[in-house]
Scaffold this active site. Sequence first.
Site, PDB file in Angstrom:
ATOM      1  N   ASN A 236       0.848  -1.198   0.000  1.00 19.84           N
ATOM      2  CA  ASN A 236       0.000   0.000   0.000  1.00 19.84           C
ATOM      3  C   ASN A 236       0.883   1.247   0.000  1.00 19.84           C
ATOM      4  O   ASN A 236       2.106   1.146  -0.051  1.00 19.84           O
ATOM      5  CB  ASN A 236      -0.945  -0.023   1.210  1.00 19.84           C
ATOM      6  CG  ASN A 236      -0.158  -0.106   2.497  1.00 19.84           C
ATOM      7  OD1 ASN A 236       0.558   0.817   2.866  1.00 19.84           O
ATOM      8  ND2 ASN A 236      -0.247  -1.249   3.179  1.00 19.84           N
ATOM      9  N   PRO A 331      -2.476 -12.088  10.295  1.00 18.54           N
ATOM     10  CA  PRO A 331      -2.857 -11.888  11.695  1.00 18.54           C
ATOM     11  C   PRO A 331      -3.083 -10.402  11.964  1.00 18.54           C
ATOM     12  O   PRO A 331      -2.432  -9.552  11.351  1.00 18.54           O
ATOM     13  CB  PRO A 331      -1.638 -12.392  12.470  1.00 18.54           C
ATOM     14  CG  PRO A 331      -0.509 -12.329  11.502  1.00 18.54           C
ATOM     15  CD  PRO A 331      -1.095 -12.539  10.142  1.00 18.54           C
ATOM     16  N   ASP A 332      -3.994 -10.078  12.857  1.00 15.86           N
ATOM     17  CA  ASP A 332      -4.179  -8.690  13.281  1.00 15.86           C
ATOM     18  C   ASP A 332      -3.191  -8.439  14.424  1.00 15.86           C
ATOM     19  O   ASP A 332      -3.371  -8.923  15.553  1.00 15.86           O
ATOM     20  CB  ASP A 332      -5.628  -8.456  13.730  1.00 15.86           C
ATOM     21  CG  ASP A 332      -5.880  -6.971  13.960  1.00 15.86           C
ATOM     22  OD1 ASP A 332      -5.051  -6.314  14.623  1.00 15.86           O
ATOM     23  OD2 ASP A 332      -6.899  -6.465  13.465  1.00 15.86           O
ATOM     24  N   ILE A 333      -2.140  -7.707  14.101  1.00 15.35           N
ATOM     25  CA  ILE A 333      -1.036  -7.515  15.063  1.00 15.35           C
ATOM     26  C   ILE A 333      -1.542  -6.796  16.316  1.00 15.35           C
ATOM     27  O   ILE A 333      -1.301  -7.215  17.454  1.00 15.35           O
ATOM     28  CB  ILE A 333       0.104  -6.710  14.399  1.00 15.35           C
ATOM     29  CG1 ILE A 333       0.630  -7.487  13.195  1.00 15.35           C
ATOM     30  CG2 ILE A 333       1.219  -6.413  15.397  1.00 15.35           C
ATOM     31  CD1 ILE A 333       1.532  -6.687  12.277  1.00 15.35           C
ATOM     32  N   PHE A 349      -4.460   3.037  14.985  1.00 19.69           N
ATOM     33  CA  PHE A 349      -4.775   4.070  13.998  1.00 19.69           C
ATOM     34  C   PHE A 349      -5.896   3.521  13.125  1.00 19.69           C
ATOM     35  O   PHE A 349      -5.973   2.308  12.916  1.00 19.69           O
ATOM     36  CB  PHE A 349      -3.555   4.389  13.123  1.00 19.69           C
ATOM     37  CG  PHE A 349      -2.782   5.573  13.614  1.00 19.69           C
ATOM     38  CD1 PHE A 349      -2.056   5.495  14.788  1.00 19.69           C
ATOM     39  CD2 PHE A 349      -2.777   6.771  12.913  1.00 19.69           C
ATOM     40  CE1 PHE A 349      -1.344   6.585  15.261  1.00 19.69           C
ATOM     41  CE2 PHE A 349      -2.077   7.869  13.364  1.00 19.69           C
ATOM     42  CZ  PHE A 349      -1.358   7.783  14.539  1.00 19.69           C
ATOM     43  N   LYS A 367     -11.134  -4.228  18.763  1.00 19.68           N
ATOM     44  CA  LYS A 367      -9.732  -4.580  19.001  1.00 19.68           C
ATOM     45  C   LYS A 367      -9.348  -4.363  20.464  1.00 19.68           C
ATOM     46  O   LYS A 367      -8.195  -4.522  20.843  1.00 19.68           O
ATOM     47  CB  LYS A 367      -8.813  -3.780  18.069  1.00 19.68           C
ATOM     48  CG  LYS A 367      -9.092  -4.033  16.583  1.00 19.68           C
ATOM     49  CD  LYS A 367      -7.943  -3.603  15.680  1.00 19.68           C
ATOM     50  CE  LYS A 367      -8.349  -3.700  14.217  1.00 19.68           C
ATOM     51  NZ  LYS A 367      -7.230  -3.874  13.292  1.00 19.68           N
TER      52      LYS A 367
HETATM   53  O1  PMT Z   1       2.789   6.231   6.545  1.00 19.93           O
HETATM   54  P1  PMT Z   1       2.144   7.535   6.101  1.00 19.93           P
HETATM   55  O2  PMT Z   1       2.313   7.783   4.625  1.00 19.93           O
HETATM   56  O3  PMT Z   1       2.591   8.697   6.954  1.00 19.93           O
HETATM   57  O4  PMT Z   1       0.558   7.383   6.310  1.00 19.93           O
HETATM   58  C1  PMT Z   1       0.057   7.259   7.615  1.00 19.93           C
HETATM   59  C2  PMT Z   1      -1.067   6.215   7.719  1.00 19.93           C
HETATM   60  C3  PMT Z   1      -2.252   6.664   6.882  1.00 19.93           C
HETATM   61  C4  PMT Z   1      -0.586   4.851   7.226  1.00 19.93           C
HETATM   62  C5  PMT Z   1      -1.432   6.126   9.240  1.00 19.93           C
HETATM   63  O5  PMT Z   1      -1.791   7.386   9.715  1.00 19.93           O
HETATM   64  C6  PMT Z   1      -2.564   5.145   9.489  1.00 19.93           C
HETATM   65  O6  PMT Z   1      -3.738   5.472   9.424  1.00 19.93           O
HETATM   66  N1  PMT Z   1      -2.210   3.870   9.807  1.00 19.93           N
HETATM   67  C7  PMT Z   1      -3.155   2.773   9.985  1.00 19.93           C
HETATM   68  C8  PMT Z   1      -3.590   2.287   8.652  1.00 19.93           C
HETATM   69  C9  PMT Z   1      -4.457   1.071   8.753  1.00 19.93           C
HETATM   70  O7  PMT Z   1      -4.044   0.002   8.386  1.00 19.93           O
HETATM   71  O8  PMT Z   1      -5.624   1.217   9.292  1.00 19.93           O
HETATM   72  P2  PMT Z   1      -6.661   0.002   9.528  1.00 19.93           P
HETATM   73  O9  PMT Z   1      -7.905   0.695   9.801  1.00 19.93           O
HETATM   74  O10 PMT Z   1      -6.623  -0.949   8.385  1.00 19.93           O
HETATM   75  O11 PMT Z   1      -6.119  -0.767  10.803  1.00 19.93           O
HETATM   76  C10 PMT Z   1      -6.502  -0.417  12.131  1.00 19.93           C
HETATM   77  C11 PMT Z   1      -5.366  -0.641  13.103  1.00 19.93           C
HETATM   78  O12 PMT Z   1      -5.030  -2.023  13.178  1.00 19.93           O
HETATM   79  C12 PMT Z   1      -4.087   0.082  12.741  1.00 19.93           C
HETATM   80  O13 PMT Z   1      -3.530   0.534  13.937  1.00 19.93           O
HETATM   81  C13 PMT Z   1      -3.214  -1.008  12.109  1.00 19.93           C
HETATM   82  O14 PMT Z   1      -1.823  -0.768  12.324  1.00 19.93           O
HETATM   83  C14 PMT Z   1      -3.676  -2.230  12.876  1.00 19.93           C
HETATM   84  N2  PMT Z   1      -3.587  -3.484  12.095  1.00 19.93           N
HETATM   85  C15 PMT Z   1      -4.359  -3.650  10.982  1.00 19.93           C
HETATM   86  C16 PMT Z   1      -4.312  -4.852  10.300  1.00 19.93           C
HETATM   87  C17 PMT Z   1      -3.474  -5.882  10.781  1.00 19.93           C
HETATM   88  N3  PMT Z   1      -3.399  -7.044  10.161  1.00 19.93           N
HETATM   89  N4  PMT Z   1      -2.723  -5.681  11.875  1.00 19.93           N
HETATM   90  C18 PMT Z   1      -2.763  -4.498  12.541  1.00 19.93           C
HETATM   91  O15 PMT Z   1      -2.072  -4.326  13.549  1.00 19.93           O
END
Ligand code: PMT
Length: 427
Positions: A236, A331-333, A349, A367
């Site tokens: 991504n 896996p969801d870390i 985030f 979560k």
């Molecule tokens: O890196 P930049 O260009 O500065 O951009 C910043 C960003 C947009 C990447 C950042 O601000 C951001 O939003 N990061 C989270 C992106 C994301 O994957 O969001 P999510 O809604 O899909 O996931 C929710 C949370 O679960 C996040 O904290 C993610 O790190 C975590 N996650 C998601 C999937 C997974 N398999 N494991 C995780 O830990």
Amino acid sequence: MTALTSRKILLAITGGIASYKSAILARRLQDQGGDVRVVMSKGAQAFITPLTLQALTGNPVHTDLLDESAEAAMGHIELARWPDLILIAPASANTMARLAHGLADDLLGTLCLATTKQIMLAPAMNHQMWANVATQANADTLKKRGFLLLEPDSGHQACGETGSGRMPEPEDLRDQVIAWFEQQSAAGSAGNPAQISAASTTNPSPINADLLKGKHVLITAGPTVEPIDPVRYISNHSSGKMGYALAASAVEAGAQVTLVSGPTKLDTPQGVTRIDVQQATQMLSEVESWVPDTDVFIAVAAVADYRMAGIAEEKIKKQTEQMTLTLVKNPDILKTISLRDDRPFCVGFAAETEHLAEHARSKLQKKKLDLIAANDVGNRDEPVFGADTNALDVYWGEHGHKRIERAPKRDVAAALLAIIAERLKNP
Ligand code: PMT
């Protein structure tokens, strides 16, 4: 006004014949308005005297770690906090090795461990010493830890040989310092030099240096990369900027910081321990290994939700009009960590394109997080991925909500850490 007006530069001179050029360098930096203080190693004093540098800069020169009178004036910790930039020129092979090992038995080693400011090195040595695998390994270690290494010049050396390892001329070094400050200003906010200096190089948005003192903050950042075959992958647009900004700000806030990072083009912020990973499964196992020592876990990484069921060993040939890839869920870390009995304070985030509050609150609950920072990634006029600015809506508990308005990511990071510290105190 000149290019370095109100910039504070700590010039560290270490042992080598090039140290005579550093006397001229000090003057060139001052010519441009730089406020220059000098630290000299024992080796440097064999080539040039502290008196010369004191006379040139008009400031006392710092030489000893355990000097009572120096500590009474500007102690080594104060000296570590003072500059906008630490420039080690010349940086000898010995100095690089000592810094790579984190030695703290002299003033410069201690300063470099105690500072959160950018350290720039101008390596200078015999060309064989520079090419030696040990020196190159030390250079790599230092780069990985966020030190900026300038390229040595090539040419005739004082030892009579020819090759790469000469310290660039003082005017070249001065220009590289100016370019670095300009780059910092461009990345930070515009304004008068004093503001730029504070905003871009040290502490964009004033952050209490004790805010997270004694805490270990673990951060994931950047994208993950999930291979399809030896040449293709799923990933991504995350640049890592938001996560790295948080890492840098957490150091400023007094925390010990570990950054588990997917592939990015960014330098490691000063004072941060960085572990590079590619895939989500690798990110999880690194994060799990650090959790027992962690107080706050901030998951900023854009983790790929799926990976290939099996990675093709050879490049997949384009034989059919359509192709179906079988993916399995990663896996969801974050969730894995937040469900542990020994869980740290968990911050997620949420990158959302619609219904920001609703989706973020749902992730907060599902979560089992302590706090979630939501960013709107659907607005083309104000991008988040790869951009230098961001805006966040932060949610916690049943009704907790704070808005952090659009600002450089370092400022947003500082504001988010202040909310985290507050929530840590009042869970
Ligand atoms: O890196 P930049 O260009 O500065 O951009 C910043 C960003 C947009 C990447 C950042 O601000 C951001 O939003 N990061 C989270 C992106 C994301 O994957 O969001 P999510 O809604 O899909 O996931 C929710 C949370 O679960 C996040 O904290 C993610 O790190 C975590 N996650 C998601 C999937 C997974 N398999 N494991 C995780 O830990």
